[in-house]
Motif scaffolding. Structure first.
Motif: not given
Length: 442
Positions: A103-107
């Motif tokens: 859910f938070f890979g890019p961030h």
């Protein structure tokens, strides 16, 4: 519910051993994703080399801080309760970490500290349980074969899995590949239900009592202290691996390239492990240790002078192949010395000391990496790479000292240990019927 048993006369449960081995192999793939490929993913956060180093340092620093803080309390829980439940719960926490990646890979740059703490907690729970379960289930005579099997299978998986993971991340995203890894986490938890829970009779976690027993047994203290000295250096090994992964990403900029190199040298490690097992003579072992100690130093100096794709490949290969030698030997001695000393009920305490010492070493190493990143000097970075290679060479010095002092008399000490056990434990049949059917005598 946990049940108690006598470790001297217990039986080997083949089903449990196979389940434990399968779980550990899946754990190797998952850990590859949350270490090697997470370091590669961090590269995408920012194009600046020193910011990249800093982020890698922050993540790993909190991984090992969490391990150091949680390992002893968790070891107490493991020793007093059903160790398989703790083992399995560590898998749940690791699965939660992978969900964060989904859910938070890019961030993830904003969550590196949280990700590090979760990974450290999961690893502490996993290894506080695994190290105890393994030593209880695998006999001292079989620990060498079991360790070899673990390394051969894990390295075989490392031949295939890194290429696939690297390629998938390159053609999709880190978050999407996290879904595949999450499925592996679920499979690992399912397999763990094949492991029986075991707890030694009279088990009670007491570090103070363990240290007192060591002091009163001079030979055991001498042997085990060498293992602890190696642990002080062991943290540098993790730093070396991370630095090389950083260098590969800086030179190639592709997770597929990182995966391909990991696969190639994993295959080379299997061959190296085969030859290490064949070397029996003292002279041959000495030559092996000298070569394995000196080669990384030369490779790191060459890389520091000529930084390019070829030298980083050579450095990666040398470190990967030589490290399999001391990891294999260290794992054997780390697990066998305690049983030889007769400290059967102090398994949790022994491994707690091992892990805490290693994690303190790692914390210091990654704190230094943060300093190097803040200084922003390429010369300092290169000097650090050479320095950690020199320090790592001392692992072979201690292993060589251990073998020279103790392994040459192994047959005599083994005879003595066997005699003592025969005097203390009534004879038992070669096969008895357990709840799951016939099993081999431990």
């Amino acid at each position: 519910m946990a049940y108690t048993y006598n470790i001297k006369s217990s039986q080997r449960d083949i089903r449990s051993q196979n389940s434990l081995l399968a779980c550990h192999m899946i754990a190797g793939i998952i850990n590859m994703f949350v270490t090697t490929f997470l370091v590669a993913h961090i590269y995408s956060f920012n194009g600046d080399t020193y910011t990249y180093l800093f982020n890698v340092g922050v993540y790993n620093l909190f991984v090992y801080l969490a391990q150091a803080v949680f390992y002893i309390p968790i070891s107490k829980v493991v020793d007093k309760t059903n160790r398989v439940i703790t083992y399995r719960f560590g898998m749940f926490v690791k699965a939660a970490l992978v969900v964060c990646f989904i859910f938070f890979g890019p961030h993830l740059a904003k969550l590196l500290i949280l990700a590090g703490v979760l990974n450290g907690l999961a690893t502490a729970m996993y290894y506080a349980s695994y190290n105890v379960i393994k030593q209880e289930m695998v006999s001292r005579k079989a620990i060498g074969s079991y360790t070899s099997l673990v390394y051969v299978i894990s390295k075989t998986l490392e031949v295939v899995c890194p290429v696939l993971l690297g390629l998938l991340i390159d053609v999709t995203t880190f978050s999407q590949v996290s879904i595949v890894v999450f499925v592996m986490c679920v499979a690992q938890i399912a397999v763990s239900y094949g492991i029986k829970s075991q707890r030694p009779e009279g088990s009670c976690f007491n570090l103070k009592n363990y240290m007192s027993k060591l002091k009163s047994n001079s030979q055991a203290k001498s042997k085990i202290m060498i293992i602890y000295y190696i642990c002080l250096i062991y943290g540098v090994v993790i730093l070396t691996t991370n630095i090389i992964n950083v260098c590969v990403m800086l030179e190639f900029g592709s997770t597929f390239s990182l995966g391909a190199l990991t696969s190639v040298f994993a295959f080379a490690s299997i061959i190296a492990l085969f030859f290490v097992k064949k070397i029996k003579s003292n002279k041959g072992r000495i030559v092996l240790f000298v070569v394995c100690g000196v080669a990384p130093i030369i490779a790191s100096i060459v890389f520091a002078i000529w930084v390019n794709k070829i030298t980083v490949i050579v450095l990666n290969g040398v470190i990967t192949i030589t490290s399999i030698v001391y990891k294999y030997l260290f794992d054997i001695y780390r697990n066998s010395t305690l049983k030889e000393a007769g400290l059967y009920n102090e398994i949790s305490e022994h491994h707690a000391v091992v892990e805490v010492i290693a994690n303190v070493s790692r914390i210091v190493c990654f704190a230094l990496l943060l300093v190097v990143a803040l200084i922003k000097s390429l010369v300092v970075f290169k000097a650090m790479l050479v320095l950690v290679s020199v320090v790592t060479a001392f692992v072979f010095v201690f292993i060589g000292y251990y073998e020279k002092k103790y392994v040459n008399t192994e047959s005599k000490s083994e005879e003595l240990t066997t005699t003592q056990i025969q005097e203390e434990v009534p004879s038992i049949p070669k096969a008895e019927l357990s709840a799951d059917g016939p099993s081999e005598v431990y």
